[in-house]
Design a protein around this motif. Sequence first.
Motif, mmCIF file in Angstrom:
data_model
loop_
_atom_site.group_PDB
_atom_site.id
_atom_site.type_symbol
_atom_site.label_atom_id
_atom_site.label_comp_id
_atom_site.label_asym_id
_atom_site.label_seq_id
_atom_site.Cartn_x
_atom_site.Cartn_y
_atom_site.Cartn_z
ATOM 1 N N GLN A 13 -11.764 88.858 18.421
ATOM 2 C CA GLN A 13 -13.158 89.111 18.036
ATOM 3 C C GLN A 13 -14.099 88.842 19.205
ATOM 4 O OE1 GLN A 13 -13.905 86.783 14.559
ATOM 5 N NE2 GLN A 13 -12.888 88.231 13.169
ATOM 6 N N ALA A 14 -13.851 87.783 19.939
ATOM 7 C CA ALA A 14 -14.667 87.456 21.104
ATOM 8 C C ALA A 14 -14.524 88.547 22.159
ATOM 9 C CB ALA A 14 -14.263 86.097 21.670
ATOM 10 N N GLU A 15 -13.307 89.034 22.349
ATOM 11 C CA GLU A 15 -13.071 90.107 23.313
ATOM 12 C C GLU A 15 -13.779 91.385 22.877
ATOM 13 O OE1 GLU A 15 -9.262 92.640 24.756
ATOM 14 O OE2 GLU A 15 -8.979 90.475 24.691
ATOM 15 N N LYS A 16 -13.761 91.647 21.575
ATOM 16 C CA LYS A 16 -14.430 92.831 21.032
ATOM 17 C C LYS A 16 -15.933 92.713 21.243
ATOM 18 C CE LYS A 16 -14.701 95.579 16.815
ATOM 19 N NZ LYS A 16 -14.342 95.662 15.405
ATOM 20 N N ARG A 17 -16.510 91.526 20.986
ATOM 21 C CA ARG A 17 -17.947 91.313 21.189
ATOM 22 C C ARG A 17 -18.305 91.463 22.666
ATOM 23 N NH1 ARG A 17 -17.376 86.935 17.238
ATOM 24 N NH2 ARG A 17 -17.023 85.601 19.025
ATOM 25 N N ALA A 18 -17.447 90.965 23.534
ATOM 26 C CA ALA A 18 -17.696 91.085 24.977
ATOM 27 C C ALA A 18 -17.662 92.554 25.395
ATOM 28 C CB ALA A 18 -16.665 90.285 25.756
ATOM 29 N N ALA A 19 -16.697 93.307 24.865
ATOM 30 C CA ALA A 19 -16.601 94.735 25.187
ATOM 31 C C ALA A 19 -17.844 95.473 24.690
ATOM 32 C CB ALA A 19 -15.340 95.330 24.578
ATOM 33 N N GLU A 20 -18.333 95.100 23.499
ATOM 34 C CA GLU A 20 -19.544 95.722 22.966
ATOM 35 C C GLU A 20 -20.747 95.407 23.845
ATOM 36 O OE1 GLU A 20 -19.791 94.292 18.953
ATOM 37 O OE2 GLU A 20 -18.275 95.698 18.221
ATOM 38 N N LYS A 21 -20.830 94.140 24.291
ATOM 39 C CA LYS A 21 -21.935 93.745 25.171
ATOM 40 C C LYS A 21 -21.880 94.518 26.486
ATOM 41 C CE LYS A 21 -22.951 89.132 23.440
ATOM 42 N NZ LYS A 21 -23.083 87.717 23.785
ATOM 43 N N VAL A 22 -20.680 94.689 27.042
ATOM 44 C CA VAL A 22 -20.517 95.443 28.288
ATOM 45 C C VAL A 22 -20.911 96.900 28.064
ATOM 46 C CG1 VAL A 22 -18.807 96.328 29.935
ATOM 47 C CG2 VAL A 22 -18.774 93.920 29.280
ATOM 48 N N THR A 23 -20.474 97.464 26.962
ATOM 49 C CA THR A 23 -20.823 98.854 26.641
ATOM 50 C C THR A 23 -22.330 98.999 26.490
ATOM 51 O OG1 THR A 23 -18.709 99.137 25.502
ATOM 52 C CG2 THR A 23 -20.429 100.739 25.020
ATOM 53 N N GLU A 24 -22.951 98.070 25.783
ATOM 54 C CA GLU A 24 -24.408 98.111 25.590
ATOM 55 C C GLU A 24 -25.128 97.956 26.926
ATOM 56 O OE1 GLU A 24 -27.850 98.818 23.807
ATOM 57 O OE2 GLU A 24 -25.907 98.943 22.801
ATOM 58 N N ALA A 25 -24.613 97.058 27.780
ATOM 59 C CA ALA A 25 -25.220 96.870 29.103
ATOM 60 C C ALA A 25 -25.105 98.144 29.933
ATOM 61 C CB ALA A 25 -24.555 95.699 29.824
ATOM 62 N N ARG A 26 -23.963 98.828 29.860
ATOM 63 C CA ARG A 26 -23.786 100.099 30.580
ATOM 64 C C ARG A 26 -24.754 101.159 30.063
ATOM 65 N NH1 ARG A 26 -17.308 99.900 30.667
ATOM 66 N NH2 ARG A 26 -17.096 98.746 32.615
ATOM 67 N N LYS A 27 -24.946 101.204 28.753
ATOM 68 C CA LYS A 27 -25.885 102.167 28.173
ATOM 69 C C LYS A 27 -27.309 101.899 28.661
ATOM 70 C CE LYS A 27 -23.344 103.186 23.911
ATOM 71 N NZ LYS A 27 -23.339 103.040 22.447
ATOM 72 N N ARG A 28 -27.682 100.592 28.649
ATOM 73 C CA ARG A 28 -29.023 100.230 29.151
ATOM 74 C C ARG A 28 -29.176 100.619 30.612
ATOM 75 N NH1 ARG A 28 -28.193 95.313 26.336
ATOM 76 N NH2 ARG A 28 -27.743 94.306 28.336
ATOM 77 N N LYS A 29 -28.133 100.335 31.378
ATOM 78 C CA LYS A 29 -28.163 100.671 32.805
ATOM 79 C C LYS A 29 -28.313 102.183 32.996
ATOM 80 C CE LYS A 29 -25.207 100.761 36.870
ATOM 81 N NZ LYS A 29 -23.841 100.561 37.331
ATOM 82 N N ASN A 30 -27.551 102.969 32.241
ATOM 83 C CA ASN A 30 -27.639 104.441 32.346
ATOM 84 C C ASN A 30 -29.017 104.950 31.931
ATOM 85 O OD1 ASN A 30 -25.079 104.763 33.370
ATOM 86 N ND2 ASN A 30 -24.134 105.056 31.356
ATOM 87 N N ARG A 31 -29.561 104.352 30.843
ATOM 88 C CA ARG A 31 -30.918 104.751 30.416
ATOM 89 C C ARG A 31 -31.930 104.436 31.500
ATOM 90 N NH1 ARG A 31 -29.501 102.793 25.106
ATOM 91 N NH2 ARG A 31 -30.406 100.778 25.660
ATOM 92 N N ARG A 32 -31.814 103.255 32.106
ATOM 93 C CA ARG A 32 -32.757 102.848 33.165
ATOM 94 C C ARG A 32 -32.618 103.745 34.392
ATOM 95 N NH1 ARG A 32 -36.952 102.551 35.204
ATOM 96 N NH2 ARG A 32 -37.377 101.079 36.860
#
Length: 118
Positions: A13-32
Motif C-alpha cells: 500500500q505504501a508503494e502504491k501511494r508512493a507510485a501515485e504521488k510520483v505519477t501526480e508529480a509527473r502530471k504536475r510537472k508536465n502541466r507546468r
Amino acid sequence: MASQSQGIQQLLQAEKRAAEKVTEARKRKNRRLKQAKEEAQAEIEQYRLQREKEFKTKEAAALGSHGNSAVEVDRDTAERMARIQDSYRGNRETVLNELLRRICDIQPEFHANYRVAG
C-alpha cells in the motif's frame, strides 16, 4: 504469519501511494512545462509583432517617398492616357478626311526628272 502478511500488505500500500504521488508529480510537472511553453510562445509572438511593427515603421520611412512616387507615376500615366484618348477622339475625323482627300484628289503631272525622248 499474519503479521508478516499484514506487513507486506502495508508495504504494498505504501508503494502504491508512493507510485501515485510520483505519477501526480509527473502530471504536475508536465502541466507546468506545457504552461511554460504556452507562456514562452505568447512572449515570442508579442516580441515578433513588436519587431514587425518596428520594421514596418522603418520601411515606411525609408520607402515613403518611393511608395508615393509609384502612386504618382500611375496617376500621371492615367492622366496622359486620358489626354491622348481625348486628342484621338477629337482629331480622328479631321485626319481621316484629310487622308481621304489627298488619296482621292489625284492630279497627274510629270516628274521633275522626266525627259521627253526625241
